[in-house]
Design a protein around this motif. Structure first.
Motif: not given
Ligand code: ADP
Ligand code: ADP
Length: 229
Positions: A168-169, A171-172, A175-176
């Protein structure tokens, strides 16, 4: 004109390992390039040579658009992000991001301002005074990216930066990182062994073979996801 030209570059280590074999690669300004391949295929070795950390055994790496010093060394305008964020534990997030500026002799107040700006850009506004041990793995990586970009380099080289983070980290951060790249317009070279990650992040994927350090393909891909740019 490309930013970096890798021409017929090979690297053989002292123990005989041929880690990179006859690689040809042009890195264009503003590109987001993934360097994809299985573990041990020579991605790090190639990235490090582009950064000037270790010379090729044969071949050349040219920076056609940058100035060169008297000995012919190019002024490599780059930031480097390692898989391990390698932050200084005794310095705050702000202090860590300020370090490249301090080393360049930038005035303290100016360095603080610029470093705070970078921390805000990577989503860490409010964490300036936190120490690395007080931050999560993803946040430490954000600090490392802020430090890599604080001098506004033309190119940011990243060596499996998110490999140690949970899904999850990761994936974030993907995106960032894309958002940051759109905003700041640096050239990004992203080393990964994840097909998913390379397709998600980049429009150009350079694929290296398991052995022996060759580039197998240089692909233009369309992002499989709708993006609202
Ligand atoms: P990747 O980044 O794709 O995992 P590396 O560039 O780290 O691959 O390594 C490519 C090959 O070179 C591997 O076989 C690795 O063991 C070897 N290698 C890397 N660094 C050295 C070194 N300093 N001395 C000898 N062999 C090395
Ligand atoms: P690895 O080779 O590092 O195991 P994979 O491509 O096999 O990487 O991905 C492992 C898992 O992580 C898969 O379930 C994949 O969907 C997920 N994953 C990888 N990259 C991303 C990403 N950028 N965003 C979301 N999920 C991801």
């Amino acid at each position: 004109k490309p930013l970096v030209c890798v021409r017929h570059v090979s690297k053989q280590f002292a123990n005989g390992t041929l880690a990179v074999r006859d690689v040809n690669l042009h890195l264009g300004a503003g590109e987001f390039i993934s360097l994809l391949g299985p573990s041990g295929c020579g991605k790090s070795t190639l990235l490090r040579m582009i950064a000037g950390l270790g010379a090729p055994s044969t071949g050349t790496i040219e920076w056609p658009t940058t100035s060169h010093d008297a000995s012919g060394e190019p002024d490599r305008d780059l930031g480097f992000v390692f898989q391990d964020p390698t932050l200084m534990p005794w310095a705050t997030a702000l202090g860590n991001v300020m370090m490249p500026l301090t080393l360049k002799g930038v005035r303290k107040s100016q360095a603080q301002e610029r470093a705070a700006e970078m921390l805000a850009l990577v989503g860490l506004k409010g964490f300036e005074k936190s120490y690395p041990r007080e931050l999560s793995g993803g946040m430490r990586m954000r600090v490392s990216i802020a430090r890599g970009l604080v001098l506004r380099p033309k190119i940011l080289l990243m060596d499996e930066p998110f490999a140690a983070l949970d899904e999850i980290t990761r994936h974030r951060l993907n995106d960032d990182l894309l958002e940051l790249w759109w905003k700041e317009r640096f050239t990004a070279v992203f080393v990964t062994h994840s097909v998913f990650e390379s397709v998600y992040l980049s429009k150009r994927i350079v694929v290296m073979a398991a052995r022996p350090g060759r580039v197998m393909a240089d692909l233009d891909v369309d992002a499989p996801y709708p993006r609202d740019d």
